[in-house]
Design an enzyme around this catalytic site. Structure first.
Site, PDB file in Angstrom:
ATOM      1  N   ASP A   1       0.875  -1.190   0.000  1.00  0.00           N
ATOM      2  CA  ASP A   1       0.000   0.000   0.000  1.00  0.00           C
ATOM      3  C   ASP A   1       0.902   1.226   0.000  1.00  0.00           C
ATOM      4  O   ASP A   1       1.556   1.521   0.996  1.00  0.00           O
ATOM      5  CB  ASP A   1      -0.902  -0.031   1.236  1.00  0.00           C
TER       6      ASP A   1
ATOM      7  N   GLY B   1       0.897   5.039   0.062  1.00  0.00           N
ATOM      8  CA  GLY B   1       0.076   6.211   0.319  1.00  0.00           C
ATOM      9  C   GLY B   1       0.805   7.487  -0.035  1.00  0.00           C
ATOM     10  O   GLY B   1       1.879   7.483  -0.660  1.00  0.00           O
TER      11      GLY B   1
ATOM     12  N   ASP C   1      -6.976   3.670  -3.197  1.00  0.00           N
ATOM     13  CA  ASP C   1      -6.959   3.372  -1.762  1.00  0.00           C
ATOM     14  C   ASP C   1      -8.364   3.429  -1.181  1.00  0.00           C
ATOM     15  O   ASP C   1      -8.727   2.601  -0.335  1.00  0.00           O
ATOM     16  CB  ASP C   1      -6.019   4.324  -1.024  1.00  0.00           C
ATOM     17  N   ARG C   2      -9.164   4.402  -1.639  1.00  0.00           N
ATOM     18  CA  ARG C   2     -10.540   4.495  -1.161  1.00  0.00           C
ATOM     19  C   ARG C   2     -11.357   3.283  -1.606  1.00  0.00           C
ATOM     20  O   ARG C   2     -12.158   2.729  -0.834  1.00  0.00           O
ATOM     21  CB  ARG C   2     -11.184   5.793  -1.644  1.00  0.00           C
TER      22      ARG C   2
ATOM     23  N   ASP D   1     -10.746   6.944   6.201  1.00  0.00           N
ATOM     24  CA  ASP D   1      -9.319   6.627   6.194  1.00  0.00           C
ATOM     25  C   ASP D   1      -8.568   7.883   6.611  1.00  0.00           C
ATOM     26  O   ASP D   1      -8.489   8.860   5.863  1.00  0.00           O
ATOM     27  CB  ASP D   1      -8.882   6.175   4.802  1.00  0.00           C
TER      28      ASP D   1
ATOM     29  N   THR E   1      -3.479  29.426  22.524  1.00  0.00           N
ATOM     30  CA  THR E   1      -3.574  29.322  21.073  1.00  0.00           C
ATOM     31  C   THR E   1      -3.044  27.992  20.553  1.00  0.00           C
ATOM     32  O   THR E   1      -3.664  27.366  19.680  1.00  0.00           O
ATOM     33  CB  THR E   1      -2.803  30.479  20.416  1.00  0.00           C
TER      34      THR E   1
END
Length: 255
Positions: free
Chosen positions: A6, A8, A111-112, A131, A189
């Site tokens: 995989d 990415g 990937d989706r 994801d 902040t």
């Protein structure tokens, strides 16, 4: 064994897929340990060292959203090590019980798609599949396998970096994530930026889950995967199921 990879936007993950010899003759393929390295757009030297000790796989199957150059690097590496050409998965309009909403399926990141087909196998029924990686993708799936579409946000780190780059907020060391007992708001902040980068994607998850519940007429699964899944899960106000390495699980179905 087969080797599943995989690639990415930031990380490269791999795992072997082989039969479990301890489970008897009826055993199905079993995904091995998942390994992860940052790729920086090339094949990491640590990856070559790790793969040098692997037995030669029968085949190599890849889900790649890291770009053509990285795919070319990987192809040369696999050929050099094992004399194989890797196979690259591609999004299909229909397959494994999922029908993609996109008019041009190739525009949906592979990937989706791999995460969707794995989620449908692991958790039948309507699902919101998230994801949480460099980007955070949200995909909505009905119980009959109809993909409704989805949304994409910058990931947690990108959200923080983009705010710092586009404002005069002074830089600061990475803030720890808010704890489970901490209030949603912050009193300084740095903590406000850190907290909002987690609260925003978690709130969108809840909103989409409720919309999918209304559409499906039943409570859907909310499935989280990706490197930041564990960070987001406690902040989502509906039941969450974490399924690690869902893209690799989708590759396992293809293999």
């Amino acid at each position: 064994m087969d080797l599943l990879i995989d690639i990415g936007n930031t990380n490269l993950r791999w795992a072997s897929l082989g039969d479990d010899s301890t489970a008897g003759p009826q055993a199905g393929p079993v995904l091995g340990e998942v390994n992860t390295l940052r790729h920086h757009g090339a094949i990491p030297i640590d990856l070559l060292a790790a793969w040098d000790g692997l037995p030669a796989p029968r085949k190599v199957l890849v889900g790649n959203v890291g770009g053509a150059e990285l795919a070319a690097h990987l192809t040369r590496t696999v050929r050099s090590l094992w004399g194989l050409d890797p196979g690259f998965a591609a999004t299909r309009a229909e397959g494994f019980g999922v029908r993609i909403a996109y008019a041009e399926p190739g525009r949906l990141g592979v990937d989706r798609w791999l995460a969707l087909i794995a989620a449908r196998r692991r958790a039948p029924g309507p699902s919101l599949v998230i994801d949480a990686g460099t980007a955070i993708t949200y995909d909505l799936l009905l119980g009959d396998g109809t993909h409704l579409g989805g949304l994409i946000l910058p990931g947690v780190r990108l959200l923080r970096n983009a705010l710092m780059a586009g404002t005069r907020i002074p830089p600061w060391a990475d803030q720890p994530d808010p704890g489970p007992g901490d209030p949603v708001w912050a009193a300084d902040t740095a903590a406000a930026v850190a907290g909002a980068s987690l609260q925003a994607p978690s709130a969108l998850a809840e909103r989409l889950w409720m919309r999918l519940r209304d559409r499906a007429g039943t409570e859907p699964h909310l499935i989280l995967t990706g490197g930041d899944a564990e960070r987001l899960a406690p902040l989502v106000g509906v039941p969450v199921r974490i399924l690690p390495a869902l893209v690799l699980q989708g590759l396992a179905l293809l293999a």
